[in-house]
Design a protein around this motif. Structure first.
Motif, PDB file in Angstrom:
ATOM      1  N   MET A   1    -101.581  31.429  61.921  1.00  0.00           N
ATOM      2  CA  MET A   1    -102.489  31.606  63.224  1.00  0.00           C
ATOM      3  C   MET A   1    -102.562  30.322  63.707  1.00  0.00           C
ATOM      4  O   MET A   1    -103.013  29.388  62.983  1.00  0.00           O
ATOM      5  CB  MET A   1    -103.684  32.637  63.099  1.00  0.00           C
ATOM      6  CG  MET A   1    -104.440  32.279  64.325  1.00  0.00           C
ATOM      7  SD  MET A   1    -105.881  33.387  64.613  1.00  0.00           S
ATOM      8  CE  MET A   1    -105.540  34.876  63.821  1.00  0.00           C
ATOM      9  N   GLU A   5    -104.250  30.361  69.001  1.00  0.00           N
ATOM     10  CA  GLU A   5    -104.258  31.661  69.343  1.00  0.00           C
ATOM     11  C   GLU A   5    -105.618  32.404  69.004  1.00  0.00           C
ATOM     12  O   GLU A   5    -106.441  31.801  68.328  1.00  0.00           O
ATOM     13  CB  GLU A   5    -103.391  32.498  68.098  1.00  0.00           C
ATOM     14  CG  GLU A   5    -101.836  31.818  68.066  1.00  0.00           C
ATOM     15  CD  GLU A   5    -101.167  32.359  67.000  1.00  0.00           C
ATOM     16  OE1 GLU A   5    -101.384  33.574  66.425  1.00  0.00           O
ATOM     17  OE2 GLU A   5    -100.036  31.805  66.413  1.00  0.00           O
ATOM     18  N   ARG A   7    -108.247  35.061  67.593  1.00  0.00           N
ATOM     19  CA  ARG A   7    -108.296  35.713  66.358  1.00  0.00           C
ATOM     20  C   ARG A   7    -108.400  37.259  66.690  1.00  0.00           C
ATOM     21  O   ARG A   7    -109.459  37.725  67.528  1.00  0.00           O
ATOM     22  CB  ARG A   7    -109.451  35.537  65.758  1.00  0.00           C
ATOM     23  CG  ARG A   7    -109.671  35.902  64.306  1.00  0.00           C
ATOM     24  CD  ARG A   7    -111.077  35.372  63.693  1.00  0.00           C
ATOM     25  NE  ARG A   7    -111.276  36.104  62.312  1.00  0.00           N
ATOM     26  CZ  ARG A   7    -112.161  36.084  61.594  1.00  0.00           C
ATOM     27  NH1 ARG A   7    -113.126  35.093  61.922  1.00  0.00           N
ATOM     28  NH2 ARG A   7    -112.372  36.702  60.529  1.00  0.00           N
ATOM     29  N   GLU A  13    -108.151  44.411  62.466  1.00  0.00           N
ATOM     30  CA  GLU A  13    -107.337  43.869  61.323  1.00  0.00           C
ATOM     31  C   GLU A  13    -107.247  44.841  60.057  1.00  0.00           C
ATOM     32  O   GLU A  13    -106.362  45.215  59.559  1.00  0.00           O
ATOM     33  CB  GLU A  13    -107.642  42.364  61.052  1.00  0.00           C
ATOM     34  CG  GLU A  13    -106.611  42.052  59.928  1.00  0.00           C
ATOM     35  CD  GLU A  13    -106.965  40.400  59.764  1.00  0.00           C
ATOM     36  OE1 GLU A  13    -106.226  39.749  59.141  1.00  0.00           O
ATOM     37  OE2 GLU A  13    -107.689  39.923  60.193  1.00  0.00           O
ATOM     38  N   ALA A  38    -116.208  39.466  64.100  1.00  0.00           N
ATOM     39  CA  ALA A  38    -115.772  38.089  63.451  1.00  0.00           C
ATOM     40  C   ALA A  38    -116.022  37.799  61.927  1.00  0.00           C
ATOM     41  O   ALA A  38    -116.162  36.981  61.431  1.00  0.00           O
ATOM     42  CB  ALA A  38    -116.455  36.958  64.324  1.00  0.00           C
ATOM     43  N   THR A  40    -115.889  37.885  58.018  1.00  0.00           N
ATOM     44  CA  THR A  40    -114.792  37.354  57.225  1.00  0.00           C
ATOM     45  C   THR A  40    -114.224  38.326  56.234  1.00  0.00           C
ATOM     46  O   THR A  40    -114.912  39.367  56.304  1.00  0.00           O
ATOM     47  CB  THR A  40    -115.572  36.455  55.912  1.00  0.00           C
ATOM     48  OG1 THR A  40    -116.271  35.261  56.498  1.00  0.00           O
ATOM     49  CG2 THR A  40    -114.835  35.987  55.000  1.00  0.00           C
ATOM     50  N   ARG A  57    -109.058  34.361  53.459  1.00  0.00           N
ATOM     51  CA  ARG A  57    -108.590  33.501  54.196  1.00  0.00           C
ATOM     52  C   ARG A  57    -109.515  32.096  54.163  1.00  0.00           C
ATOM     53  O   ARG A  57    -110.717  32.487  54.768  1.00  0.00           O
ATOM     54  CB  ARG A  57    -108.423  33.969  55.563  1.00  0.00           C
ATOM     55  CG  ARG A  57    -107.063  34.117  56.008  1.00  0.00           C
ATOM     56  CD  ARG A  57    -106.814  34.852  57.303  1.00  0.00           C
ATOM     57  NE  ARG A  57    -107.534  35.605  57.953  1.00  0.00           N
ATOM     58  CZ  ARG A  57    -107.278  36.700  58.465  1.00  0.00           C
ATOM     59  NH1 ARG A  57    -106.229  37.065  58.500  1.00  0.00           N
ATOM     60  NH2 ARG A  57    -108.354  37.629  58.735  1.00  0.00           N
ATOM     61  N   ARG A  65    -105.485  28.828  59.012  1.00  0.00           N
ATOM     62  CA  ARG A  65    -106.233  29.630  58.028  1.00  0.00           C
ATOM     63  C   ARG A  65    -105.253  30.403  57.209  1.00  0.00           C
ATOM     64  O   ARG A  65    -104.359  31.271  57.668  1.00  0.00           O
ATOM     65  CB  ARG A  65    -107.193  30.546  58.413  1.00  0.00           C
ATOM     66  CG  ARG A  65    -108.472  29.987  59.208  1.00  0.00           C
ATOM     67  CD  ARG A  65    -109.219  30.964  59.848  1.00  0.00           C
ATOM     68  NE  ARG A  65    -109.478  31.981  59.268  1.00  0.00           N
ATOM     69  CZ  ARG A  65    -109.691  33.349  59.765  1.00  0.00           C
ATOM     70  NH1 ARG A  65    -109.539  33.127  61.162  1.00  0.00           N
ATOM     71  NH2 ARG A  65    -109.850  34.523  59.032  1.00  0.00           N
TER      72      ARG A  65
END
Length: 116
Positions: A1, A5, A7, A13, A38, A40, A57, A65
């Motif tokens: 990414m 871009e 996220r 995801e 958002a 992790t 990541r 990342r």
């Protein structure tokens, strides 16, 4: 990414990873649910519940990342591996932990993994 871009929200995801693994005949499950958008994401790749590898990541020098192996399961001390990811998740309430139980689960996060 790249830097420009947007996220993808974490829950989207996660859902995509679960569906992709299941479509290939594997098993995927959320072990710890984090912040919806958002959070992790930590991914544990294993085969038949063994040989766990924990990826996260991490920022790289180019501002992107990339997935980085942060812990591997020691077959002589399997409890140490689960304690590690649980401590990591407990220290960050926004953190998701997803287990992908399928041969070469790393391919689902776009990295070349171990071949079983």
């Amino acid at each position: 990414m790249s830097e420009g871009e947007a996220r993808l929200p974490a829950h989207v995801e996660i859902s995509g990873l679960i569906r992709a693994v299941q479509a290939e005949g594997g098993f995927a499950t959320v072990l710890s649910k984090g912040e919806r958008d958002a959070g992790t994401i930590l991914v544990i790749c294993c085969e038949n519940g063994r040989n766990g590898r924990l990826y996260e990541r991490m920022p790289d020098l180019d501002g992107g990342r990339k997935w980085t192996l942060t812990k591997s399961e020691d077959f002589e001390k399997p409890l140490e591996f689960s304690e590690y990811w649980q401590r990591r998740a407990n220290s960050d309430p926004d953190c998701w932990v997803l287990e992908l139980d399928i041969d070469n689960g790393e391919r689902f996060v776009g990295i070349k993994g171990t071949e079983s």
